[in-house]
Design a protein around this motif. Structure first.
Motif, short mmCIF file in Angstrom:
data_model
loop_
_atom_site.label_atom_id
_atom_site.label_comp_id
_atom_site.label_asym_id
_atom_site.label_seq_id
_atom_site.Cartn_x
_atom_site.Cartn_y
_atom_site.Cartn_z
N PHE A 12 37.16 14.81 61.90
CA PHE A 12 36.97 14.67 60.46
C PHE A 12 38.20 15.21 59.76
O PHE A 12 38.96 15.99 60.31
N THR A 13 38.39 14.76 58.53
CA THR A 13 39.55 15.14 57.75
C THR A 13 39.12 15.97 56.56
O THR A 13 38.14 15.64 55.88
N VAL A 14 39.83 17.07 56.32
CA VAL A 14 39.56 17.94 55.17
C VAL A 14 40.86 18.17 54.42
O VAL A 14 41.94 17.98 54.97
N GLU A 15 40.74 18.57 53.18
CA GLU A 15 41.92 18.93 52.40
C GLU A 15 42.02 20.44 52.34
O GLU A 15 41.04 21.11 52.03
N SER A 16 43.19 20.95 52.66
CA SER A 16 43.41 22.39 52.65
C SER A 16 44.90 22.67 52.49
O SER A 16 45.74 21.92 52.99
N ASP A 17 45.21 23.75 51.79
CA ASP A 17 46.61 24.15 51.65
C ASP A 17 46.97 25.22 52.68
O ASP A 17 48.03 25.83 52.60
N LEU A 18 46.12 25.43 53.66
CA LEU A 18 46.37 26.38 54.73
C LEU A 18 47.55 25.90 55.58
O LEU A 18 47.56 24.75 56.02
N PRO A 19 48.56 26.74 55.80
CA PRO A 19 49.70 26.31 56.62
C PRO A 19 49.31 26.26 58.11
O PRO A 19 49.13 27.30 58.74
N VAL A 20 49.14 25.05 58.64
CA VAL A 20 48.76 24.89 60.04
C VAL A 20 49.73 23.94 60.72
O VAL A 20 50.43 23.17 60.08
N ASN A 21 49.74 24.00 62.04
CA ASN A 21 50.57 23.12 62.86
C ASN A 21 49.66 22.36 63.82
O ASN A 21 48.51 22.77 64.07
N LEU A 22 50.16 21.26 64.36
CA LEU A 22 49.39 20.51 65.35
C LEU A 22 49.01 21.41 66.51
O LEU A 22 49.83 22.20 66.99
N GLY A 23 47.78 21.31 66.95
CA GLY A 23 47.31 22.11 68.08
C GLY A 23 46.74 23.46 67.69
O GLY A 23 46.17 24.15 68.54
N ASP A 24 46.91 23.88 66.43
CA ASP A 24 46.35 25.17 66.00
C ASP A 24 44.83 25.13 66.06
O ASP A 24 44.20 24.10 65.82
N ARG A 25 44.25 26.27 66.39
CA ARG A 25 42.79 26.42 66.38
C ARG A 25 42.42 27.03 65.03
O ARG A 25 42.99 28.04 64.62
N VAL A 26 41.47 26.41 64.34
CA VAL A 26 41.01 26.91 63.05
C VAL A 26 39.50 27.06 63.09
O VAL A 26 38.83 26.57 64.00
N GLU A 27 39.00 27.75 62.09
CA GLU A 27 37.56 27.95 61.97
C GLU A 27 37.08 27.22 60.72
O GLU A 27 37.62 27.42 59.63
N VAL A 28 36.11 26.35 60.89
CA VAL A 28 35.52 25.60 59.78
C VAL A 28 34.27 26.36 59.35
O VAL A 28 33.40 26.63 60.17
N VAL A 29 34.21 26.73 58.07
CA VAL A 29 33.11 27.55 57.57
C VAL A 29 32.38 26.79 56.47
O VAL A 29 33.00 26.24 55.56
#
Length: 143
Positions: free
Chosen positions: A50-67
């Protein structure tokens, strides 16, 4: 509610995430002897994107937490799972009570209504996608 996801694509502020779909069986101690647990292992390789909009600086392959707030999640889950079942029962009850149709026709019409409600919800959720996106927060996952 929290879920871990991996960043698989970045397009400006649009981030595409992939998360492993889990089953309730993964947390059960009887999953190796239960038929449902064995079947859940067959379909264990499923991912949701799924696609979300965020201004969080991330790179490909980063692990993030969806809350997402649990009350919002519960509301949408009840809508998605409860409304079609209530619709099925209501259609069947109304057709049985107010029409001279045979039982087989009532069953077919009730299940047709059940499917139509799912299709309607799918379109409704797509139109509301922007509002649902506002309920989701992305955080950098702890290692």
């Amino acid at each position: 509610m929290k879920e871990r996801a991996e960043v698989v694509a970045i397009d400006g502020q649009r981030i595409t995430l992939s998360t492993q779909l889990k089953t309730a069986c993964s947390g059960c101690t009887h999953n190796t002897t239960c038929g449902a647990g064995i079947l859940s292992k067959v379909f264990a390789d499923r991912n949701a994107r799924f696609t979300v909009e965020s201004d969080l600086p991330v790179n490909l392959g980063d692990r993030v937490e969806v809350v997402m707030d649990e009350s919002d999640f519960t509301r949408y889950a009840l809508l998605l799972y409860g409304l079609p079942i209530v619709g099925l029962l209501l259609i069947a009850a109304l057709l049985t009570h107010f029409s001279p149709l045979t039982e087989g026709i009532v069953i077919l019409l009730a299940f047709s209504g059940f499917g139509a409600i799912f299709v309607g919800l799918k379109h409704w959720f797509r139109q509301r996608d922007v509002k649902v996106q506002q309920l989701i927060q992305i955080n950098v996952a702890a290692a």
